[in-house]
Scaffold this motif. Structure first.
Motif, PDB file in Angstrom:
ATOM      1  N   GLN A  57       0.795  -1.224   0.000  1.00 20.45           N
ATOM      2  CA  GLN A  57       0.000   0.000   0.000  1.00 20.45           C
ATOM      3  C   GLN A  57       0.836   1.287   0.000  1.00 20.45           C
ATOM      4  OE1 GLN A  57      -4.027   0.045  -0.094  1.00 20.45           O
ATOM      5  NE2 GLN A  57      -2.745  -1.265  -1.381  1.00 20.45           N
ATOM      6  N   ASP A  58       2.131   1.162  -0.281  1.00 19.60           N
ATOM      7  CA  ASP A  58       2.903   2.365  -0.607  1.00 19.60           C
ATOM      8  C   ASP A  58       2.435   2.880  -1.959  1.00 19.60           C
ATOM      9  OD1 ASP A  58       4.466   2.577   1.635  1.00 19.60           O
ATOM     10  OD2 ASP A  58       6.192   1.511   0.789  1.00 19.60           O
ATOM     11  N   ARG A  59       2.619   4.155  -2.196  1.00 26.45           N
ATOM     12  CA  ARG A  59       2.212   4.752  -3.468  1.00 26.45           C
ATOM     13  C   ARG A  59       3.427   4.911  -4.383  1.00 26.45           C
ATOM     14  NH1 ARG A  59      -1.001   6.749   0.609  1.00 26.45           N
ATOM     15  NH2 ARG A  59       0.438   8.417   1.215  1.00 26.45           N
ATOM     16  N   VAL A  60       3.227   4.592  -5.660  1.00 24.06           N
ATOM     17  CA  VAL A  60       4.285   4.719  -6.660  1.00 24.06           C
ATOM     18  C   VAL A  60       3.760   5.576  -7.810  1.00 24.06           C
ATOM     19  CG1 VAL A  60       5.785   3.496  -8.291  1.00 24.06           C
ATOM     20  CG2 VAL A  60       5.275   2.479  -6.056  1.00 24.06           C
ATOM     21  N   GLY A  61       4.452   6.658  -8.105  1.00 20.76           N
ATOM     22  CA  GLY A  61       4.043   7.538  -9.195  1.00 20.76           C
ATOM     23  C   GLY A  61       4.463   6.984 -10.542  1.00 20.76           C
ATOM     24  N   ILE A  62       3.641   7.206 -11.560  1.00 21.81           N
ATOM     25  CA  ILE A  62       3.983   6.849 -12.941  1.00 21.81           C
ATOM     26  C   ILE A  62       4.078   8.134 -13.740  1.00 21.81           C
ATOM     27  CG2 ILE A  62       3.261   5.655 -15.039  1.00 21.81           C
ATOM     28  CD1 ILE A  62       1.834   3.611 -13.330  1.00 21.81           C
ATOM     29  N   PHE A  63       5.276   8.433 -14.212  1.00 23.24           N
ATOM     30  CA  PHE A  63       5.535   9.665 -14.961  1.00 23.24           C
ATOM     31  C   PHE A  63       6.182   9.267 -16.283  1.00 23.24           C
ATOM     32  CE2 PHE A  63       7.704  13.869 -15.558  1.00 23.24           C
ATOM     33  CZ  PHE A  63       6.588  14.675 -15.440  1.00 23.24           C
ATOM     34  N   GLN A  64       5.412   8.498 -17.077  1.00 22.19           N
ATOM     35  CA  GLN A  64       5.908   7.944 -18.333  1.00 22.19           C
ATOM     36  C   GLN A  64       5.080   8.427 -19.510  1.00 22.19           C
ATOM     37  OE1 GLN A  64       5.726   3.785 -16.461  1.00 22.19           O
ATOM     38  NE2 GLN A  64       7.246   3.476 -18.085  1.00 22.19           N
ATOM     39  N   GLN A  65       5.666   8.294 -20.695  1.00 21.30           N
ATOM     40  CA  GLN A  65       4.902   8.539 -21.910  1.00 21.30           C
ATOM     41  C   GLN A  65       3.903   7.397 -22.104  1.00 21.30           C
ATOM     42  OE1 GLN A  65       7.390  10.754 -25.176  1.00 21.30           O
ATOM     43  NE2 GLN A  65       8.415   8.860 -24.628  1.00 21.30           N
ATOM     44  N   ARG A  66       2.852   7.686 -22.900  1.00 20.80           N
ATOM     45  CA  ARG A  66       1.877   6.636 -23.217  1.00 20.80           C
ATOM     46  C   ARG A  66       2.557   5.576 -24.078  1.00 20.80           C
ATOM     47  NH1 ARG A  66      -3.283   6.950 -23.573  1.00 20.80           N
ATOM     48  NH2 ARG A  66      -3.342   6.385 -25.770  1.00 20.80           N
ATOM     49  N   SER A  67       2.663   4.381 -23.542  1.00 23.01           N
ATOM     50  CA  SER A  67       3.329   3.304 -24.276  1.00 23.01           C
ATOM     51  C   SER A  67       2.959   1.974 -23.640  1.00 23.01           C
ATOM     52  CB  SER A  67       4.850   3.485 -24.241  1.00 23.01           C
ATOM     53  OG  SER A  67       5.329   3.307 -22.918  1.00 23.01           O
ATOM     54  N   ALA A  68       3.409   0.890 -24.289  1.00 24.63           N
ATOM     55  CA  ALA A  68       3.171  -0.436 -23.731  1.00 24.63           C
ATOM     56  C   ALA A  68       3.870  -0.585 -22.387  1.00 24.63           C
ATOM     57  CB  ALA A  68       3.660  -1.506 -24.714  1.00 24.63           C
ATOM     58  N   ASP A  69       5.013   0.078 -22.219  1.00 25.10           N
ATOM     59  CA  ASP A  69       5.745  -0.011 -20.950  1.00 25.10           C
ATOM     60  C   ASP A  69       4.946   0.547 -19.777  1.00 25.10           C
ATOM     61  OD1 ASP A  69       7.945  -1.323 -21.905  1.00 25.10           O
ATOM     62  OD2 ASP A  69       9.149   0.481 -22.240  1.00 25.10           O
TER      63      ASP A  69
END
Length: 531
Positions: A57-69
Motif C-alpha cells: 500500500q505504498d504509493r508509486v508515481g507513474i511519470f511515463q509517456q503513453r506506451s506499452a511499458d
C-alpha cells in the motif's frame, strides 16, 4: 501460479497466461508485448520496486509517456502490493508539486524521455524521491536516487512472480481529478471496485479474446481503467494510440484500420472532433463494431453524424464519475436520433450499482423531476486521499434507509423518464439562478448546437463588466461559415424563452478544453473579460 483468492487485478493477467501466453497483450504501434512478456516484465518491475523499499500500500508515481511499458509499470506496481498514481507529464509544475506532496510516492517511475523533467521538478522543490527509469537511455546518471531497469535484457532482475500480500479491499490506484477549490483530489479506488466494473463491462459489451481495444485515454484519466483491465480480463489486445494521433483524426482512423480495432471507449470531445473534421467516411473503420462515448455530453448532432456514416456500428452513451469507478449508468443508442435537439438518455445503472435522484433536502424526487444523481454500490471509492472533509461531504450515508449504505453525491442532475431510463441534465453547479428563473446552462448549449453551423458551445453566468453587480448570461460558440451574432440570436429566439437568451454571444476560434476533454471554464472567463 499464485492463489486466486483473494482477487487482485493482476490475476486477470495470470488467467490469460494460462490460456494463450504468446498472444499479443499490448501494442502501441511501435512495439508489441505478449501476455508472457507482460507477465515477466511486470514481475521484474515488482521485484525492483521491492528492492527499492516499496511495501504494501505504498504509493508509486507513474511519470511515463503513453506506451506499452506504461501497462508493464502499472502491473508491476500492483504486483509489488503497491498503489499506482499516474501523473500527466504535461501537468503544470505547481500541480505536479501538489500531487507529489499529497501522494508522497515512495518511488516515481519514468522513462528515458521523462526522467529529465521529473528530475528538474523534484530538484526545484528540494524533494528527494527515488526514481526508477524503465529503459537504458538517459543523460541522468544512475545514483542512489536513480535506478535503471532494462526490461529487454535477459539478465534483468528477478523475473519470477512475486508473492502477493494484498486483498481486494486494498487500494489499486489513485487518480487526481480537478477540485472546485483548485486543489486536485486524489480518488482512491480498490481492486474490488475495479473487478465489479470490469466483470460487468466484459459481459455488457460482449468483450472476447479476439477483440482489439483502442486506448486513447491518458493513463491519469479513469477511462483508461476500461482499456487496460477489460483487455486483461478477456484476453483481448490493447492498442494504445499515441497522443499525437488524437490531434489528427485521419491518422487515428488509419491507426484503427491498421490495428483492426473492434471496440473503443472514447471521450466525447474526440468523437466530436472527428465528426467536425470530416474523418467519418462510410466504409472506413470496418472492424470497429462497438463505440462507447463518455466523459461529457456528446452533442446529439455529432452522434447523428457518426450513426449516419456507420449504421452497422453499435453506440453506447456511458456515464460515470471517477469516484464510482468507470461506467455507472449506460444506454445503448439503438436508432438515429430524430434531430439535434433530442437529448440522449444515459440509461440504467450497471450491475451492483444503485442510483438515487435526490433533492437539495435529500428527499427522493418524483419521476420526471430533476434531482442530484447519487450512486451506491460496489464501485464506490474509499474517498479522497488526505481529505476527510471533502470525503465526508461527497460520500454520505443513504438518507432513505437505515442500513448504513454509503452513497456518492455526484453534483450532476438527471431525471427519470417514463421508459425507465435516466436523462442527464447537466451539472448541479451549472444550474443558474438568473432574473428569478432557474436555468439549465446545458439547455442553452443544446439550443446553440441545434444551429447547423455551430460546432461547439459553452454557456456561463458572468458578473457584469460594467461593475453594477448585475450578472449576465454569456454564450461562447464555435462555428463554420459566415454566421454572425444576429443570426445566432434569431435562431435562439425560436428555441428558447426570452430570459434564457444570452446577452453576450461571443464567437471563439475553438472552445478551450483540458486534457480530459472537458471545457476549461477559467480560460473562458478570462476571454470574457477581454471582449
Amino acid at each position: 501460479m499464485k492463489t486466486m483468492n483473494p482477487f487482485l487485478l493482476q490475476h486477470y493477467l495470470n488467467d490469460q497466461l494460462c490460456r494463450d501466453p504468446e498472444k499479443t497483450a499490448v501494442t502501441d504501434g511501435d512495439r508489441s508485448i505478449s501476455y508472457r512478456e507482460l507477465s515477466i516484465s511486470s514481475n521484474s518491475v515488482a521485484h525492483c520496486l521491492k528492492s527499492m523499499g516499496v511495501l504494501r500500500q505504498d504509493r508509486v508515481g507513474i511519470f511515463q509517456q503513453r506506451s506499452a511499458d506504461c501497462v508493464t509499470s502499472i502491473l508491476g506496481i500492483l504486483k509489488a502490493d503497491a498503489i499506482y498514481v499516474p501523473i500527466d507529464q504535461k501537468v503544470p509544475v505547481e500541480r505536479l508539486a501538489f500531487i507529489i506532496e499529497d501522494a508522497a510516492p515512495k518511488v516515481i517511475i519514468c522513462d528515458s524521455k521523462t526522467i529529465s523533467a521529473a528530475h528538474v521538478a523534484l530538484s526545484s522543490y528540494g524533494v528527494t524521491i527515488p526514481i526508477l527509469v524503465i529503459g537504458n537511455e538517459s543523460r541522468i546518471q544512475e545514483s542512489i536516487l536513480v535506478k535503471f531497469l532494462d526490461l529487454e535484457k535477459e539478465n534483468s532482475i528477478d523475473r519470477n512472480e512475486p508473492t502477493y500480500r494484498n486483498d481486494e479491499n486494498d487500494i489499486a490506484y489513485i487518480l487526481y481529478t480537478s477540485g472546485s477549490t483548485g486543489r486536485p483530489k486524489g480518488v482512491m479506488i480498490s481492486h474490488g471496485n475495479v473487478k465489479s466494473y470490469i466483470d460487468w463491462a466484459a459481459r455488457k459489451f460482449n468483450v472476447n479474446d479476439w477483440d482489439k481495444i483502442l486506448g486513447t485515454a491518458p493513463f491519469h484519466f479513469d477511462m483508461s481503467t476500461f482499456d487496460i483491465f477489460c483487455a486483461l480480463k478477456t484476453g483481448a489486445t490493447l492498442c494504445i494510440a499515441a497522443e499525437i494521433l488524437t490531434l489528427f483524426p485521419e491518422k487515428l482512423v488509419d491507426f484503427i484500420e491498421r490495428q483492426q480495432v473492434t471496440l473503443w471507449k472514447g471521450v466525447s470531445s474526440l468523437l466530436m472532433y472527428m465528426a467536425r473534421t470530416g474523418a467519418l467516411r462510410p466504409g472506413t473503420m470496418q472492424t470497429l463494431k462497438r463505440v462507447l462515448f463518455a466523459g461529457e455530453t456528446l452533442p446529439t448532432q455529432y452522434l447523428i453524424d457518426w450513426m449516419t456514416a456507420f449504421p452497422e456500428k453499435t453506440f453506447y452513451n456511458a456515464y460515470g464519475p471517477t469516484e464510482a469507478t468507470g461506467v455507472s449508468i449506460c444506454y445503448c443508442v439503438d436508432k438515429i436520433p430524430e434531430g439535434p435537439q433530442v437529448r440522449i438518455p444515459i440509461g440504467t445503472p450497471r450491475d451492483e450499482t444503485g442510483v438515487l435522484l435526490l433533492s437539495e433536502n435529500h428527499a427522493e424526487v418524483p419521476p420526471g423531476e430533476p434531482g442530484e444523481v447519487c450512486i451506491s454500490g460496489r464501485g464506490l471509492a474509499r474517498g479522497y486521499l488526505n481529505d476527510p472533509v471533502k470525503t465526508g461531504n461527497a460520500f454520505i450515508v443513504n438518507p432513505l434507509n437505515s442500513s448504513g449504505e454509503r452513497i456518492y453525491k455526484t453534483g450532476d442532475l438527471a431525471r427519470l423518464m417514463p421508459d425507465g431510463n435516466l436523462e442527464y441534465l447537466g451539472r448541479k453547479d451549472r444550474q443558474l439562478k438568473f432574473m428569478g428563473y432557474r436555468i439549465e446552462a446545458g439547455e442553452i448549449e443544446q439550443a446553440l448546437l441545434a444551429i447547423p453551423q455551430v460546432k461547439d458551445s459553452a454557456v456561463v453566468l458572468m458578473e457584469s463588466k460594467l461593475g453594477e453587480g448585475t450578472p449576465e448570461l454569456a454564450a461562447f460558440w464555435e462555428a463554420e461559415g459566415d454566421l454572425d451574432v444576429t443570426m445566432i440570436s434569431s435562431e435562439l429566439k425560436k428555441r428558447l424563452p426570452t430570459y434564457m437568451i444570452p446577452k453576450r454571444l461571443i464567437r471563439v476560434g475553438k472552445i478551450p478544453r483540458c486534457s480530459r476533454g472537458k471545457i476549461d471554464w477559467q480560460v473562458l472567463k478570462e476571454k470574457y473579460q477581454t471582449v
